[in-house]
Design a protein around this motif. Structure first.
Motif, PDB file in Angstrom:
ATOM      1  N   ILE A 215       0.847  -1.200   0.000  1.00 26.91           N
ATOM      2  CA  ILE A 215       0.000   0.000   0.000  1.00 26.91           C
ATOM      3  C   ILE A 215       0.880   1.247   0.000  1.00 26.91           C
ATOM      4  O   ILE A 215       0.588   2.228  -0.706  1.00 26.91           O
ATOM      5  N   HIS A 216       1.951   1.215   0.783  1.00 26.88           N
ATOM      6  CA  HIS A 216       2.877   2.354   0.857  1.00 26.88           C
ATOM      7  C   HIS A 216       3.412   2.706  -0.529  1.00 26.88           C
ATOM      8  O   HIS A 216       3.353   3.871  -0.956  1.00 26.88           O
ATOM      9  N   SER A 217       3.932   1.717  -1.248  1.00 25.98           N
ATOM     10  CA  SER A 217       4.506   1.995  -2.572  1.00 25.98           C
ATOM     11  C   SER A 217       3.427   2.314  -3.594  1.00 25.98           C
ATOM     12  O   SER A 217       3.625   3.158  -4.475  1.00 25.98           O
ATOM     13  N   GLY A 218       2.264   1.647  -3.502  1.00 28.87           N
ATOM     14  CA  GLY A 218       1.167   1.946  -4.433  1.00 28.87           C
ATOM     15  C   GLY A 218       0.667   3.370  -4.284  1.00 28.87           C
ATOM     16  O   GLY A 218       0.393   4.059  -5.281  1.00 28.87           O
ATOM     17  N   CYS A 219       0.551   3.833  -3.047  1.00 29.51           N
ATOM     18  CA  CYS A 219       0.119   5.212  -2.812  1.00 29.51           C
ATOM     19  C   CYS A 219       1.189   6.206  -3.255  1.00 29.51           C
ATOM     20  O   CYS A 219       0.858   7.318  -3.711  1.00 29.51           O
ATOM     21  N   GLY A 220       2.459   5.825  -3.125  1.00 29.55           N
ATOM     22  CA  GLY A 220       3.528   6.705  -3.591  1.00 29.55           C
ATOM     23  C   GLY A 220       3.438   6.956  -5.085  1.00 29.55           C
ATOM     24  O   GLY A 220       3.541   8.108  -5.545  1.00 29.55           O
ATOM     25  N   MET A 221       3.254   5.897  -5.855  1.00 31.21           N
ATOM     26  CA  MET A 221       3.110   6.046  -7.306  1.00 31.21           C
ATOM     27  C   MET A 221       1.841   6.830  -7.657  1.00 31.21           C
ATOM     28  O   MET A 221       1.838   7.658  -8.571  1.00 31.21           O
ATOM     29  N   SER A 222       0.781   6.553  -6.921  1.00 29.03           N
ATOM     30  CA  SER A 222      -0.490   7.240  -7.199  1.00 29.03           C
ATOM     31  C   SER A 222      -0.408   8.727  -6.896  1.00 29.03           C
ATOM     32  O   SER A 222      -0.996   9.555  -7.625  1.00 29.03           O
ATOM     33  N   SER A 223       0.304   9.086  -5.828  1.00 24.35           N
ATOM     34  CA  SER A 223       0.417  10.510  -5.488  1.00 24.35           C
ATOM     35  C   SER A 223       1.125  11.279  -6.595  1.00 24.35           C
ATOM     36  O   SER A 223       0.780  12.441  -6.881  1.00 24.35           O
TER      37      SER A 223
END
Length: 543
Positions: A215-223
């Motif tokens: 979730i941490h890395s997925g949200c990073g890319m999404s941001s």
């Protein structure tokens, strides 16, 4: 296979421990016939094998699990002390790169690359791990919302694109907040650590919590995607904004992008110190610029082209509260940083024991640092829950080696310890804990103080008393003898740890197996246990 044909790659993990991988075997422990645990047990039932502490006294007798080969190799300084008899790793690599031609050197590099920690974790663990599924779900949901907004069917997202970017940053910060996760792990154990709770719920929760990095890395890319979208919209409406707002937004985008590049597995694996410092300092700078961006963008009045810097105006906007929450979450761990006195005992050139004041609950981990702004190192905590606790640090990096050569009198610590996979052992009623080398430190607290789980320990290491000292040996010996299996590879050779673990879990009727080993060893143990129908968990990339 000739021993001289083997090549062993040495790598350092992001946790500050080293390990060895045998590229000529699909399983570094595969010495037996490959039979299932039950079949293997049938073939060997009733044949005892002594697992001694030293060459004159024995610690535990268990049924013979698998043939093991003798090892007379020198003391190892690696996390997984599984050696090849008579094989000098250092000399072989010197010869490999000094005496062979370029073509053979390139082939050796290819072997190292294929069998590196990175390839094992990212490829051998499969494409559909919980971590990767969480990453894809998070990224996919964001991309769907972004696509709908671009198509004109989500006006709120088009009007609040920067809010979606900040929201993703808040989510990724929550997934890495040690204070928040300590509460989440505690609640999971309190709510689910009951005998009547379905085992599938417990194992699903364990898989989810140890994979929050997805979730941490997925949200990073999404941001990044949402911020790009917000910038495009702002540039298309330049008359209603200012150059300062655009400049801050663009700077934040560059900083987050740089932070994400530094966290890319290849960069993080090869240059971990670069990753850690880049990730930390770019994040801090981005947060400062985010405050400027939020304040200016929320207080700007396009009609009068002025700023209305009133708190009442800011307090009505979600962006302000999201940014405030991010700031608080980032600051909290640093409020607990202290410089404390320590006592460092060097058991050998292999490891050191660092002692601190105060008892700690089982399953918790701690961070220490010689310089808090530059580097932090995480270690498992050994404690009887009373007056003191300690950490076992294998000498594999500059910092851990300096603990032996120049023992410090003080170290920086974070007073609030964080919860990881070992803490979730408390969720189960019966569990098998498997450790290799200095990985024993994360499990010793379960042997020294009362805890909810009834545990059986398997520890595979080399020259135990020589490398880890009498104190660690005595701590392990305090646990009931029928619940401890210790194998010294310097005496008994290299066991098939995967089959040993699965067989012990069957005999112990364990609900779960938790392992701390090198990536290849953890993978093989987890696979063998799952083939035997036993849930098994081990450290994963970015866990």
């Amino acid at each position: 296979m000739e021993v001289t044909n083997m090549k062993i790659a040495r790598f350092s993990s992001c946790r500050g421990v080293a390990f060895e991988i045998n590229p000529n075997r699909s399983n570094p422990f595969a010495i037996g016939t490959g039979a299932s645990p039950s079949e293997d047990h049938q073939h060997t039932a009733g044949m005892p094998v002594w697992l001694p502490w030293n060459r004159t006294s024995s610690f535990k007798v268990i049924p013979w699990l698998n043939p093991i080969s003798p090892s007379g190799s020198p003391p190892s300084s690696h996390f997984c002390d599984i050696d090849i008899a008579g094989y000098d790793i250092e000399q072989d690599f010197i010869a490999e790169f000094e005496s062979k031609d370029i073509e053979k050197g390139e082939k050796a590099n290819a072997v190292l690359k294929r069998n590196s920690r990175l390839s094992i974790i990212l490829l051998d663990q499969g494409l559909f791990t919980v971590y990767k599924r969480l990453f894809m779900v998070c990224l996919t949901l964001n991309m769907i919302a972004l696509a709908i907004s671009v198509a004109g069917h989500f006006p709120y997202a088009k009007r609040k694109a920067s809010l979606f970017s900040i929201g993703n940053i808040l989510a990724l910060t929550l997934c890495r907040s040690e204070a928040v996760l300590r509460i989440v792990f505690w609640l999971a154990v309190k709510l689910l650590g009951r005998p009547w709770i379905n085992l599938q719920i417990k194992t699903a929760t364990t898989s989810f919590l140890q994979s929050l990095g997805g979730i941490h890395s997925g949200c990073g890319m999404s941001s990044i995607a949402w911020l790009v979208y917000a910038l495009i919209l702002t540039l298309n409406d330049k008359d209603n904004t200012t150059p300062e707002i655009i400049a801050f937004a663009f700077t934040i985008l560059l900083l987050i992008f740089l932070s994400s590049i530094a966290a890319f597995p290849l960069v993080r694996h090869i240059h971990h110190n670069v990753f850690e410092r880049t990730h930390r300092f770019t994040g801090w700078i981005a947060l400062i610029f985010l405050w400027f961006f939020v304040i200016l963008s929320l207080t700007y009045k396009p009609l009068s082209k002025t700023y209305d810097l009133k708190f009442s105006r800011l307090a009505k906007q979600q962006e302000f509260w999201f940014t405030l929450a991010i700031t608080v979450l980032i600051i909290i761990p640093w409020l607990t940083v202290r410089k404390v006195p320590v006592s460092v005992l060097s058991t050998s050139g292999h490891a050191s024991i660092i002692k601190f004041k105060g008892g700690v609950h089982p399953g918790l981990l701690g961070r220490i640092s010689p310089s808090p702004l530059s580097e932090w190192h995480a270690f498992g905590i050994i404690s009887d829950g009373k007056k003191e606790h300690m950490m076992l640090a294998g000498a594999v990096g500059d910092f851990t080696k300096s603990l032996i050569s120049k023992p410090p009198s003080h170290l920086w610590v974070r007073k609030v310890h964080f919860a990881g996979l070992p803490y979730l052992v408390n969720m189960y009623q019966r569990a098998v804990l498997v450790a290799t080398g200095s990985g024993i430190c994360v499990f010793l607290s379960f042997l020294l103080q009362p805890c909810q789980a009834d545990v059986c320990l398997i520890w595979v290491a080399k020259e135990i008393e020589l490398n880890y000292g009498k104190e660690i040996k005595e701590l392990v010996s305090k646990h009931p003898r029928e619940k401890v299996i210790v194998h010294d590879t310097a005496i008994g050779g290299r066991p098939n740890v995967a089959k040993m673990s699965a067989d012990a879990a069957i005999r112990w009727n364990a609900e779960a197996v938790v392992v701390t080993s090198n990536p290849e060893g953890s993978r093989d143990i987890i696979r063998e246990c799952k083939r035997a129908g036993i849930p098994a968990f081990g450290p994963i990339w970015d866990s």
